[in-house]
Motif scaffolding. Structure first.
Motif, short mmCIF file in Angstrom:
data_model
loop_
_atom_site.label_atom_id
_atom_site.label_comp_id
_atom_site.label_asym_id
_atom_site.label_seq_id
_atom_site.Cartn_x
_atom_site.Cartn_y
_atom_site.Cartn_z
N SER A 22 -11.02 -1.26 -6.89
CA SER A 22 -10.33 -0.45 -7.90
C SER A 22 -9.03 0.12 -7.34
O SER A 22 -8.92 0.43 -6.16
CB SER A 22 -11.24 0.71 -8.33
OG SER A 22 -10.51 1.65 -9.10
N GLN A 23 -8.05 0.27 -8.23
CA GLN A 23 -6.81 0.95 -7.85
C GLN A 23 -6.73 2.33 -8.52
O GLN A 23 -5.69 2.98 -8.48
CB GLN A 23 -5.58 0.12 -8.23
CG GLN A 23 -5.46 -1.21 -7.50
CD GLN A 23 -5.14 -1.05 -6.02
OE1 GLN A 23 -5.31 0.01 -5.43
NE2 GLN A 23 -4.66 -2.12 -5.41
N ALA A 24 -7.82 2.78 -9.14
CA ALA A 24 -7.79 4.03 -9.89
C ALA A 24 -7.64 5.26 -8.99
O ALA A 24 -7.15 6.29 -9.43
CB ALA A 24 -9.05 4.16 -10.74
N SER A 25 -8.10 5.13 -7.75
CA SER A 25 -8.00 6.27 -6.83
C SER A 25 -7.55 5.79 -5.47
O SER A 25 -7.43 4.59 -5.21
CB SER A 25 -9.35 7.00 -6.73
OG SER A 25 -10.29 6.20 -6.05
N GLN A 26 -7.31 6.75 -4.61
CA GLN A 26 -6.78 6.43 -3.27
C GLN A 26 -7.24 7.47 -2.27
O GLN A 26 -7.58 8.59 -2.63
CB GLN A 26 -5.26 6.38 -3.31
CG GLN A 26 -4.65 7.73 -3.73
CD GLN A 26 -3.15 7.67 -3.96
OE1 GLN A 26 -2.39 7.45 -3.05
NE2 GLN A 26 -2.74 7.85 -5.21
N ARG A 27 -7.22 7.09 -1.00
CA ARG A 27 -7.46 8.03 0.10
C ARG A 27 -6.12 8.41 0.69
O ARG A 27 -5.42 7.54 1.23
CB ARG A 27 -8.31 7.40 1.21
CG ARG A 27 -9.76 7.24 0.91
CD ARG A 27 -10.50 6.86 2.20
NE ARG A 27 -9.91 5.70 2.87
CZ ARG A 27 -10.25 4.45 2.62
NH1 ARG A 27 -11.17 4.18 1.74
NH2 ARG A 27 -9.67 3.45 3.25
N ARG A 28 -5.73 9.64 0.58
CA ARG A 28 -4.55 10.11 1.30
C ARG A 28 -4.97 10.32 2.75
O ARG A 28 -5.93 11.04 3.04
CB ARG A 28 -4.04 11.40 0.66
CG ARG A 28 -2.86 12.08 1.37
CD ARG A 28 -1.58 11.27 1.36
NE ARG A 28 -1.19 10.80 0.04
CZ ARG A 28 -0.60 11.55 -0.90
NH1 ARG A 28 -0.31 12.81 -0.65
NH2 ARG A 28 -0.29 11.03 -2.08
N ILE A 29 -4.31 9.68 3.67
CA ILE A 29 -4.67 9.81 5.08
C ILE A 29 -4.62 11.29 5.49
O ILE A 29 -3.62 11.96 5.29
CB ILE A 29 -3.71 8.99 5.96
CG1 ILE A 29 -3.82 7.50 5.62
CG2 ILE A 29 -4.00 9.21 7.44
CD1 ILE A 29 -5.18 6.89 5.82
#
Length: 330
Positions: free
Chosen positions: A292-299
């Protein structure tokens, strides 16, 4: 609570068998499963010092040079979001010319010689340019711009780049009326970039933009970050930064820019056309076929955050794609 979509695997735009030995893949898969409530693989890498099979960083590993630029302009493009720690930005990289692990560029990019460096701007221009990096840096006042960077692998950073607008360079070359696209080519030299001896991708790395994307004020050529000369592992001495597109559009160590009438080939589109389109605009509504591209992990953060259309730059760039089917032109 907003649904953020399926949690992606530990990363990776490249099929696992290309880059992970089976033992490492299994161990990292277990790590990800054990921490799937919020702590992603990228964060584990940072907190614990590396992946399961991280190699010892050699003594000649590339660190950010101490030398600094004279930055003429700060503040035109800022962010209220905290910048990602410099150590993370310079040690967690995709730069397949030096290996497929995130730690490989920092460990092995010391073989790259970013000086002297020649750049050519050719093709559909009235004044073809051949310049070295020292001369290039005298042509344009350098700016610091803080941009979000969204990797197609569903992790992200906030980076203070140093550089100049790409449109300034293109205007200097004088594009003809036939210039519809801009094609970029990285250095091809397996002595300086040893992983080019592998067949993980077709070399040299190539990328492209439409001319209106290239001329957009947000698009920049980066020659540094954190007020310092661009480290080798981040694409020295010259790389592309297009903040509303996935990070793989940011071609590194550029030696050639050609303005063309026809849409140029791009490396990841050639490698896997069903997974990586020419446009590669950040779009939470269009998933990668494998995650999915709906969310992300900000480092550096524990919780996932929603992905924003055009990586949060929709107000500035959405009009470039008015009337286009962004699912078809992904």
């Amino acid at each position: 609570m907003e649904k953020l979509g399926k949690i992606p695997p530990t990363a990776e735009i490249t099929p696992e068998h290309w880059y992970l030995p089976r033992r490492e893949f299994l161990r990292n898969a277990l790590l990800f499963t054990a921490t799937s409530t919020g702590v992603g693989g990228s964060l584990l890498w940072l907190m614990k010092g590396g992946r399961a099979s991280e190699r010892r960083r050699p003594a000649n590993a590339v660190n950010a040079p101490a030398s600094a630029f004279t930055i003429a302009n700060r503040g035109l493009y800022r962010s209220d979001e905290p910048t990602t720690p410099e150590e993370a930005v310079t040690s967690y990289n995709n730069f397949y010319e030096f290996g497929t692990d995130k730690s490989d560029p920092a460990a092995y990019a010391h073989t790259l010689k970013p000086h002297p460096w020649t750049l050519r701007v050719v093709g559909e221009v009235h004044k073809p340019l051949v310049t070295d990096i020292d001369q290039l840096l005298t042509w344009f006042p350098l700016e610091e711009r803080v941009y979000r960077m969204r990797c197609v692998e569903a992790w992200s950073m906030v980076i203070p780049w140093v550089g100049f607008p790409l449109n300034a360079l293109i205007k200097r070359a004088g594009p003809t009326s036939r210039a519809k696209y801009v094609a970029f080519t990285s250095l091809l030299d397996s002595e300086q970039m040893p992983a080019q001896r592998s067949r993980v991708l077709d070399w040299p790395y190539v990328e492209g933009l439409r001319i209106d994307e290239a001329m957009h004020p947000l698009t920049m050529m980066a020659t540094g970050l954190y007020g310092k000369v661009l480290p080798n592992q981040n694409g020295a001495p010259l790389r592309l930064v297009v903040p509303w597109k996935y990070g793989f559009k940011g071609i590194k160590s550029i030696v050639n820019i050609r303005l063309t009438e026809q849409q140029p080939p791009t490396t990841w589109n050639l490698a896997a056309p069903q997974e990586y389109g020419f446009y590669a605009n950040v779009n939470p509504a269009v998933d990668h076929p494998r995650w999915s591209q709906a969310s992300q992990r900000r480092i550096g953060e524990l919780r996932r955050r929603p992905t924003l259309p055009f990586n949060g730059y929709a107000e500035q760039v959405a009009s470039l794609y008015s009337g286009m089917d962004l699912r078809g032109y992904f």
